[in-house]
Design a protein around this motif. Structure first.
Motif, mmCIF file in Angstrom:
data_model
loop_
_atom_site.group_PDB
_atom_site.id
_atom_site.type_symbol
_atom_site.label_atom_id
_atom_site.label_comp_id
_atom_site.label_asym_id
_atom_site.label_seq_id
_atom_site.Cartn_x
_atom_site.Cartn_y
_atom_site.Cartn_z
ATOM 1 N N ILE A 498 0.836 -1.196 0.000
ATOM 2 C CA ILE A 498 0.000 0.000 0.000
ATOM 3 C C ILE A 498 0.874 1.249 0.000
ATOM 4 O O ILE A 498 0.644 2.218 -0.747
ATOM 5 C CB ILE A 498 -0.955 -0.009 1.199
ATOM 6 C CG1 ILE A 498 -1.999 -1.125 1.033
ATOM 7 C CG2 ILE A 498 -1.653 1.349 1.346
ATOM 8 C CD1 ILE A 498 -2.840 -1.360 2.275
ATOM 9 N N GLN A 499 1.907 1.245 0.854
ATOM 10 C CA GLN A 499 2.801 2.402 0.943
ATOM 11 C C GLN A 499 3.530 2.646 -0.376
ATOM 12 O O GLN A 499 3.687 3.798 -0.818
ATOM 13 C CB GLN A 499 3.822 2.179 2.071
ATOM 14 C CG GLN A 499 3.229 2.180 3.464
ATOM 15 C CD GLN A 499 2.551 3.506 3.804
ATOM 16 O OE1 GLN A 499 2.986 4.582 3.358
ATOM 17 N NE2 GLN A 499 1.466 3.420 4.573
ATOM 18 N N ASP A 500 3.934 1.541 -1.015
ATOM 19 C CA ASP A 500 4.631 1.669 -2.298
ATOM 20 C C ASP A 500 3.693 2.246 -3.365
ATOM 21 O O ASP A 500 4.083 3.084 -4.167
ATOM 22 C CB ASP A 500 5.160 0.299 -2.734
ATOM 23 C CG ASP A 500 5.956 0.375 -4.018
ATOM 24 O OD1 ASP A 500 6.964 1.097 -4.058
ATOM 25 O OD2 ASP A 500 5.525 -0.300 -4.996
ATOM 26 N N GLY A 501 2.449 1.813 -3.340
ATOM 27 C CA GLY A 501 1.468 2.320 -4.306
ATOM 28 C C GLY A 501 1.198 3.795 -4.105
ATOM 29 O O GLY A 501 1.069 4.563 -5.086
ATOM 30 N N LEU A 502 1.073 4.220 -2.848
ATOM 31 C CA LEU A 502 0.842 5.624 -2.551
ATOM 32 C C LEU A 502 2.019 6.489 -3.000
ATOM 33 O O LEU A 502 1.851 7.610 -3.523
ATOM 34 C CB LEU A 502 0.588 5.806 -1.055
ATOM 35 C CG LEU A 502 -0.752 5.298 -0.529
ATOM 36 C CD1 LEU A 502 -0.785 5.371 0.997
ATOM 37 C CD2 LEU A 502 -1.903 6.133 -1.104
ATOM 38 N N LYS A 503 3.249 5.966 -2.813
ATOM 39 C CA LYS A 503 4.449 6.716 -3.203
ATOM 40 C C LYS A 503 4.467 6.965 -4.708
ATOM 41 O O LYS A 503 4.730 8.081 -5.179
ATOM 42 C CB LYS A 503 5.688 5.937 -2.782
ATOM 43 C CG LYS A 503 7.005 6.635 -3.139
ATOM 44 C CD LYS A 503 8.205 5.805 -2.699
ATOM 45 C CE LYS A 503 9.510 6.466 -3.107
ATOM 46 N NZ LYS A 503 10.679 5.646 -2.730
ATOM 47 N N ARG A 504 4.151 5.891 -5.481
ATOM 48 C CA ARG A 504 4.154 6.044 -6.943
ATOM 49 C C ARG A 504 3.041 6.983 -7.413
ATOM 50 O O ARG A 504 3.168 7.723 -8.381
ATOM 51 C CB ARG A 504 3.990 4.668 -7.598
ATOM 52 C CG ARG A 504 5.333 3.918 -7.632
ATOM 53 C CD ARG A 504 5.229 2.581 -8.344
ATOM 54 N NE ARG A 504 4.528 1.587 -7.526
ATOM 55 C CZ ARG A 504 3.602 0.796 -7.976
ATOM 56 N NH1 ARG A 504 3.190 0.883 -9.217
ATOM 57 N NH2 ARG A 504 3.037 -0.084 -7.173
ATOM 58 N N LEU A 505 1.897 6.973 -6.717
ATOM 59 C CA LEU A 505 0.810 7.869 -7.079
ATOM 60 C C LEU A 505 1.194 9.314 -6.880
ATOM 61 O O LEU A 505 0.869 10.183 -7.705
ATOM 62 C CB LEU A 505 -0.423 7.497 -6.244
ATOM 63 C CG LEU A 505 -1.713 8.293 -6.528
ATOM 64 C CD1 LEU A 505 -2.156 8.100 -7.984
ATOM 65 C CD2 LEU A 505 -2.839 7.879 -5.574
ATOM 66 N N ARG A 506 1.907 9.623 -5.762
ATOM 67 C CA ARG A 506 2.340 10.991 -5.513
ATOM 68 C C ARG A 506 3.319 11.467 -6.607
ATOM 69 O O ARG A 506 3.291 12.614 -7.036
ATOM 70 C CB ARG A 506 3.023 11.094 -4.152
ATOM 71 C CG ARG A 506 2.039 11.021 -2.974
ATOM 72 C CD ARG A 506 2.710 11.426 -1.672
ATOM 73 N NE ARG A 506 1.805 11.344 -0.558
ATOM 74 C CZ ARG A 506 1.657 10.319 0.266
ATOM 75 N NH1 ARG A 506 2.414 9.220 0.039
ATOM 76 N NH2 ARG A 506 0.805 10.345 1.238
ATOM 77 N N GLU A 507 4.213 10.532 -7.019
ATOM 78 C CA GLU A 507 5.205 10.888 -8.059
ATOM 79 C C GLU A 507 4.494 11.222 -9.375
ATOM 80 O O GLU A 507 4.900 12.111 -10.109
ATOM 81 C CB GLU A 507 6.170 9.725 -8.277
ATOM 82 C CG GLU A 507 7.126 9.523 -7.099
ATOM 83 C CD GLU A 507 7.971 8.273 -7.261
ATOM 84 O OE1 GLU A 507 7.684 7.484 -8.197
ATOM 85 O OE2 GLU A 507 8.903 8.068 -6.458
ATOM 86 N N MET A 508 3.411 10.501 -9.653
ATOM 87 C CA MET A 508 2.671 10.755 -10.883
ATOM 88 C C MET A 508 1.957 12.111 -10.831
ATOM 89 O O MET A 508 1.765 12.776 -11.872
ATOM 90 C CB MET A 508 1.626 9.647 -11.122
ATOM 91 C CG MET A 508 2.240 8.289 -11.458
ATOM 92 S SD MET A 508 1.021 6.978 -11.450
ATOM 93 C CE MET A 508 -0.085 7.529 -12.735
ATOM 94 N N LEU A 509 1.525 12.523 -9.658
ATOM 95 C CA LEU A 509 0.809 13.786 -9.515
ATOM 96 C C LEU A 509 1.739 14.997 -9.397
ATOM 97 O O LEU A 509 1.282 16.143 -9.441
ATOM 98 C CB LEU A 509 -0.114 13.704 -8.296
ATOM 99 C CG LEU A 509 -1.253 12.684 -8.389
ATOM 100 C CD1 LEU A 509 -1.982 12.582 -7.052
ATOM 101 C CD2 LEU A 509 -2.223 13.069 -9.507
ATOM 102 N N ALA A 510 3.015 14.763 -9.110
ATOM 103 C CA ALA A 510 3.951 15.865 -8.899
ATOM 104 C C ALA A 510 4.247 16.604 -10.210
ATOM 105 O O ALA A 510 4.219 16.035 -11.283
ATOM 106 C CB ALA A 510 5.261 15.314 -8.300
#
Length: 510
Positions: A498-510
């Motif tokens: 879950i944490q890894d998925g959230l991290k990648r989502l933030r990178e996509m939104l940055a």
């Protein structure tokens, strides 16, 4: 089953009575039955006339003779009493014919001294107005009553409206339960059948239908036909209206002269002893009776005022040796601890042959009652004979177990019948069985199964208890659970994902 447009038509008839001022369900059923019976008599006469005309012969023993009804105050031709004739009259004239001529004739119709004559002596036409009679007649004319099965379904649907009969321990038995009990005991052409709490004659009707389907040889022999139309069927009921409905119900189903008596079967005037070969019944189990009203010979066998126990004793005494019974009892009969309860169970197990205890679901008799019940199958021997008692736990009967009792797919009843027949095939059935017939090994069933056998001695050792739960074993399935550490490791892995998925989502939104 009555559904859709047909159900709406029947409900219209019912509603017409209620809006016309007749609100007692028993009275509604009784008046409808009279009218259906009158229509049936005309149908029978029409069939006889068609048959006679083909051969150019006169009608033998016509229901409606040629000439006038001389017993009437103002004689009319018998022809006027026919449904096909008086229904074409004006409302007022039809009302006059039915009330002043048809009903007096109907009360005289039975043979002198017959149970029909006794029951119909008090028959009364209570439809209050010509308008209501005309409306009901028109509605009945729109309902298809020619097909035998449809007629039975319609009649059963109307009888199902007798919700008030749930008082005093009396309530209607569902048709599919009746059919199961009849099929379990396989009525034969030489049987003499009785229901000592006959109600609307549901058991007797089901028995005659079974015989028509499985024993066509009855109609090839005059003696068998005579037996079928008279001595074969007997019913007792303490309610006059029920006795009249039962008499007409049997006649509507083609049994000419059954014995249907208005009488309390538990009183001194109860049915004769050792006369019958088959008992089919769901007797009332409302509580206690006064000692003075119960036949002394029944009290000698078991000292009790409980109707469910007294009826069981009565049934044993009514049967001839070799006779058999299928009877519904409240579950308390199976495990009650009173001396009377134990005495009745001991009577069945030790002195006769107790064959089966079939436990029914607790909602089987809703909406009338939620009491748990069972079917007892036994054979009168007067010399014992119980070896193993067959128990079956019915979990579904094809209907929901709530007040609505609507059809569902789950249904154990066919399996009950198939397994019972594997234990006790009908006479002649053994020779007809082939490789397509289901094969059951009931004697080897474990106590965890839905059905199993219990030896007599085990029942004796358990104080003659007949409750299925006393002998059924609960199978506990062993389940191997994972260790807490293994579960925690899996949760950690999920959390990391879950944490890894959230991290990648933030990178996509940055």
């Amino acid at each position: 089953m009555v559904t859709g447009e047909l159900r709406r038509q029947v409900d219209k008839v019912w509603d017409a009575f209620w809006s016309g001022g007749i609100a007692n369900p028993v009275e509604v059923i009784e008046q409808i039955t009279y009218l259906l019976f009158i229509k049936r008599l005309d149908d029978l006469q029409l069939l006889a006339e068609k048959k006679a005309s083909r051969f150019g012969d006169p009608v033998e023993n016509p229901i409606f003779p040629v000439g006038h009804d001389e017993h009437a105050v103002s004689p009319r031709p018998y022809r006027d009493l026919r449904w096909s004739v008086f229904t074409n009259y004006s409302s007022s004239e039809m009302f006059d014919v039915v009330s002043e001529h048809v009903f007096p004739w109907l009360r005289r119709l039975g043979a002198e001294g017959s149970s029909y004559a006794r029951n119909m002596r008090d028959a009364r036409f209570t439809i209050p107005t010509p308008a209501l009679l005309t409306k009901v007649v028109d509605l009945l004319a729109d309902i298809p009553m020619d097909d035998r099965d449809t007629k039975g379904d319609i009649y059963e649907y109307m009888l199902g409206k007798l919700a008030t009969s749930g008082t005093n321990g009396q309530f209607r038995t569902a048709r599919h339960i009746i059919k199961l009990m009849v099929d379990l005991q396989q009525p034969r052409p030489d049987d003499v059948i009785i229901d000592p709490a006959v109600g609307t004659a549901g058991f007797l009707v089901a028995a005659e239908e079974h015989l028509r389907e499985h024993h066509p040889e009855i109609w090839a022999d005059a003696g068998s036909r005579t037996h079928f139309n008279g001595p074969m069927f007997t019913g007792y009921d303490s309610d006059a209206a029920m006795a009249r409905i039962a008499s007409m119900n049997m006649l509507l189903h083609g049994v000419d002269n059954p014995t249907i008596e208005r009488a309390d079967a538990l009183s001194e005037g109860h049915p004769g002893l050792d006369q019958y070969s088959l008992v089919l019944a769901n007797p009332p189990f409302a509580g206690s009776l006064d000692d003075e009203t119960v036949a002394k010979d029944l009290q000698k066998v078991v000292k009790t005022r409980k109707t469910e126990l007294l009826f069981l004793v009565l049934m044993v005494r009514m049967l001839r040796n070799g006779g058999r019974a299928a009877v519904i009892v409240p579950e308390g009969v199976l495990f009650g601890s009173s001396n009377a309860h134990k005495a009745v169970r001991k009577l069945l197990v030790d002195d006769h042959k107790l064959d089966a205890v079939i436990k029914l679901p607790s909602g089987t008799f809703k909406p009338y009652t939620g009491v748990s019940t069972a079917i007892l199958l036994f054979t009168k021997t007067s010399s014992g004979g119980t070896d193993n008692v067959w128990f079956y736990d019915v979990r579904a009967d094809g209907m929901t177990l709530d007040d609505k009792r609507t059809p569902i797919e789950a249904d154990d009843l066919p399996d009950v019948l198939a397994r019972w027949r594997s234990l006790r095939p009908p006479i002649g059935e053994r020779a007809r069985r082939d490789e397509t017939s289901p094969v059951f090994d009931e004697p080897s069933n474990p106590r965890t199964a839905q059905s199993f056998l219990v030896p007599k001695q085990e029942i004796v050792d358990n104080n003659y208890a007949l409750s299925l739960n006393r002998y059924k074993e609960i199978e506990i399935e062993e389940v191997e659970h994972r260790s807490p550490a293994e579960i925690l490791d899996e949760l950690d892995a999920l959390e990391l994902g879950i944490q890894d998925g959230l991290k990648r989502l933030r990178e996509m939104l940055a």
